[in-house]
Design an enzyme around this catalytic site. Sequence first.
Site, PDB file in Angstrom:
ATOM      1  N   ARG A 143     -16.104  -0.340  -1.906  1.00 45.40           N
ATOM      2  CA  ARG A 143     -15.178   0.725  -2.333  1.00 45.40           C
ATOM      3  C   ARG A 143     -15.882   2.083  -2.303  1.00 45.40           C
ATOM      4  O   ARG A 143     -15.659   2.939  -3.153  1.00 45.40           O
ATOM      5  CB  ARG A 143     -14.609   0.433  -3.720  1.00 45.40           C
ATOM      6  CG  ARG A 143     -13.958  -0.935  -3.786  1.00 45.40           C
ATOM      7  CD  ARG A 143     -13.200  -1.177  -5.066  1.00 45.40           C
ATOM      8  NE  ARG A 143     -12.290  -2.300  -4.887  1.00 45.40           N
ATOM      9  CZ  ARG A 143     -12.554  -3.564  -5.232  1.00 45.40           C
ATOM     10  NH1 ARG A 143     -13.698  -3.883  -5.775  1.00 45.40           N
ATOM     11  NH2 ARG A 143     -11.674  -4.509  -5.017  1.00 45.40           N
ATOM     12  N   GLY A 144     -16.732   2.218  -1.319  1.00 43.85           N
ATOM     13  CA  GLY A 144     -17.421   3.493  -1.117  1.00 43.85           C
ATOM     14  C   GLY A 144     -18.774   3.571  -1.811  1.00 43.85           C
ATOM     15  O   GLY A 144     -19.617   4.380  -1.441  1.00 43.85           O
ATOM     16  N   PHE A 145     -18.985   2.704  -2.788  1.00 43.91           N
ATOM     17  CA  PHE A 145     -20.195   2.830  -3.618  1.00 43.91           C
ATOM     18  C   PHE A 145     -21.479   2.620  -2.821  1.00 43.91           C
ATOM     19  O   PHE A 145     -22.483   3.312  -3.033  1.00 43.91           O
ATOM     20  CB  PHE A 145     -20.129   1.818  -4.774  1.00 43.91           C
ATOM     21  CG  PHE A 145     -21.168   2.065  -5.816  1.00 43.91           C
ATOM     22  CD1 PHE A 145     -20.962   3.015  -6.801  1.00 43.91           C
ATOM     23  CD2 PHE A 145     -22.374   1.384  -5.809  1.00 43.91           C
ATOM     24  CE1 PHE A 145     -21.932   3.270  -7.759  1.00 43.91           C
ATOM     25  CE2 PHE A 145     -23.338   1.628  -6.754  1.00 43.91           C
ATOM     26  CZ  PHE A 145     -23.121   2.579  -7.739  1.00 43.91           C
ATOM     27  N   TYR A 200       0.836  -1.209   0.000  1.00 43.32           N
ATOM     28  CA  TYR A 200       0.000   0.000   0.000  1.00 43.32           C
ATOM     29  C   TYR A 200       0.870   1.258   0.000  1.00 43.32           C
ATOM     30  O   TYR A 200       1.579   1.527   0.968  1.00 43.32           O
ATOM     31  CB  TYR A 200      -0.953   0.024   1.196  1.00 43.32           C
ATOM     32  CG  TYR A 200      -1.983  -1.088   1.224  1.00 43.32           C
ATOM     33  CD1 TYR A 200      -2.352  -1.779   0.063  1.00 43.32           C
ATOM     34  CD2 TYR A 200      -2.605  -1.446   2.410  1.00 43.32           C
ATOM     35  CE1 TYR A 200      -3.294  -2.794   0.108  1.00 43.32           C
ATOM     36  CE2 TYR A 200      -3.558  -2.457   2.455  1.00 43.32           C
ATOM     37  CZ  TYR A 200      -3.892  -3.124   1.297  1.00 43.32           C
ATOM     38  OH  TYR A 200      -4.828  -4.129   1.335  1.00 43.32           O
ATOM     39  N   SER A 217     -13.054  -4.239   1.510  1.00 43.78           N
ATOM     40  CA  SER A 217     -13.977  -3.398   0.723  1.00 43.78           C
ATOM     41  C   SER A 217     -15.437  -3.655   1.125  1.00 43.78           C
ATOM     42  O   SER A 217     -16.302  -3.865   0.246  1.00 43.78           O
ATOM     43  CB  SER A 217     -13.765  -3.605  -0.787  1.00 43.78           C
ATOM     44  OG  SER A 217     -12.440  -3.300  -1.149  1.00 43.78           O
ATOM     45  N   LEU A 245     -17.636  -1.708   2.095  1.00 44.08           N
ATOM     46  CA  LEU A 245     -18.541  -0.639   1.645  1.00 44.08           C
ATOM     47  C   LEU A 245     -18.583  -0.590   0.119  1.00 44.08           C
ATOM     48  O   LEU A 245     -19.007   0.420  -0.467  1.00 44.08           O
ATOM     49  CB  LEU A 245     -18.093   0.715   2.210  1.00 44.08           C
ATOM     50  CG  LEU A 245     -17.956   0.766   3.740  1.00 44.08           C
ATOM     51  CD1 LEU A 245     -17.367   2.104   4.183  1.00 44.08           C
ATOM     52  CD2 LEU A 245     -19.306   0.529   4.408  1.00 44.08           C
TER      53      LEU A 245
END
Length: 325
Positions: A207-209, A56, A203, A205
């Site tokens: 990836r936020g979506f 990362y 992930s 969420l």
Amino acid sequence: MRYIRMRDLEVSRIGLGAMGMSHGYTGSGTDEAESIRTVHRALELGVTLIDTAEIYGLYTNEELLGRALKGRRDQVVLATKFGLVSHAGEGAWNLDSGPANIRTAVEGSLKRLGTDHIDLYYQHRVDPNTPIEETAGAVAELIAEGKVRAFGLSEAGPDTIRRAHAVQPVTAVQSEYSLWTRGIEDRVLPVLRELNIGLVPFSPLGRGFLTGTVRSTDQFDASDFRRDNPRFTGENFQRNLAIADEVQALAAQVGATPAQVALAWLLAQGDDIAPIPGTKHVSRVEENTAADAITLTAEQIDRLSSLPPAAGDTHTEAQALMLER
Ligand SMILES: NC(=O)c1ccc[n+]([C@@H]2O[C@H](COP(=O)([O-])OP(=O)(O)OC[C@H]3O[C@@H](n4cnc5c(N)ncnc54)[C@H](OP(=O)(O)O)[C@@H]3O)[C@@H](O)[C@H]2O)c1
């Protein structure tokens, strides 16, 4: 915050994914002070499981956590990953889970994280060129030496999980799992339950979506990896908005936010599951962590489980080649 046991590790059932503080998302690497406040706020709220990887930001996310956790190391179950940097070979984004590479990787991670042990050390992706038994054996040696406490795998298939576990018990498998990515339910999750291995959904969420805050790809800066992700591009993106809208509608009924509902649905899948939502903002870590207190009714869980499948793969073709499916 409630806690669960994954073999010999006790972890908060909502963790914190640190990746986006340094890598991958819009705004990554731009506000270290807020990222560090986010880590500290998570700890105050009872979060113990914190997730990073050497890849990362290529090392910079581990370095950031090393700074953030100075003087607080004992409060954390610190998880990092090896196997996507070939140290003596081609470098970053090259699979290498050979024992020699793991030896080099662990020393670098310990140094950057400012610690003498890693609580949970995951293989980041299965390496087709190294028998998993050799990888598990190398991690077993690190456990015997006290440099690592527990062994994990990421995006491994059932056969690899069984073979690794026969050499060194696997404490947790970290794989993508969320309302719109449910591929592990049929073949992987049953094996984890049979072998008493915890699941750490990444992930969670989407990836936020799934939070309903991503309404247009124009929101993404040039380095945001969602720009190439099939679910976030073209017609798929437009079709997937209906899923986010459904989550939002149900969240309104529950009196929670969409992010909280997405996490509460995961927590309802079992007490062997500890998702690691990623954020670099204090307000969002507060919001996400509060999902621990939300209980969905059976009808709400059913409604969420019946959402239409997402349009588009969850990875690009190149990324998908590294997954065991
Ligand atoms: N093992 C693997 O191969 C693998 C792969 C990917 C990720 N991971 C791990 O899993 C962690 C979580 O996954 P992820 O970060 O990819 O995806 P995620 O947790 O599903 O979503 C993160 C995204 O959601 C946004 N977000 C977070 N909370 C929000 C909220 N309450 N409202 C609106 N937006 C919100 C974040 O933005 P802000 O940061 O701006 O708040 C970020 O853009 C990572 O940090 C990493 O540690 C592992």
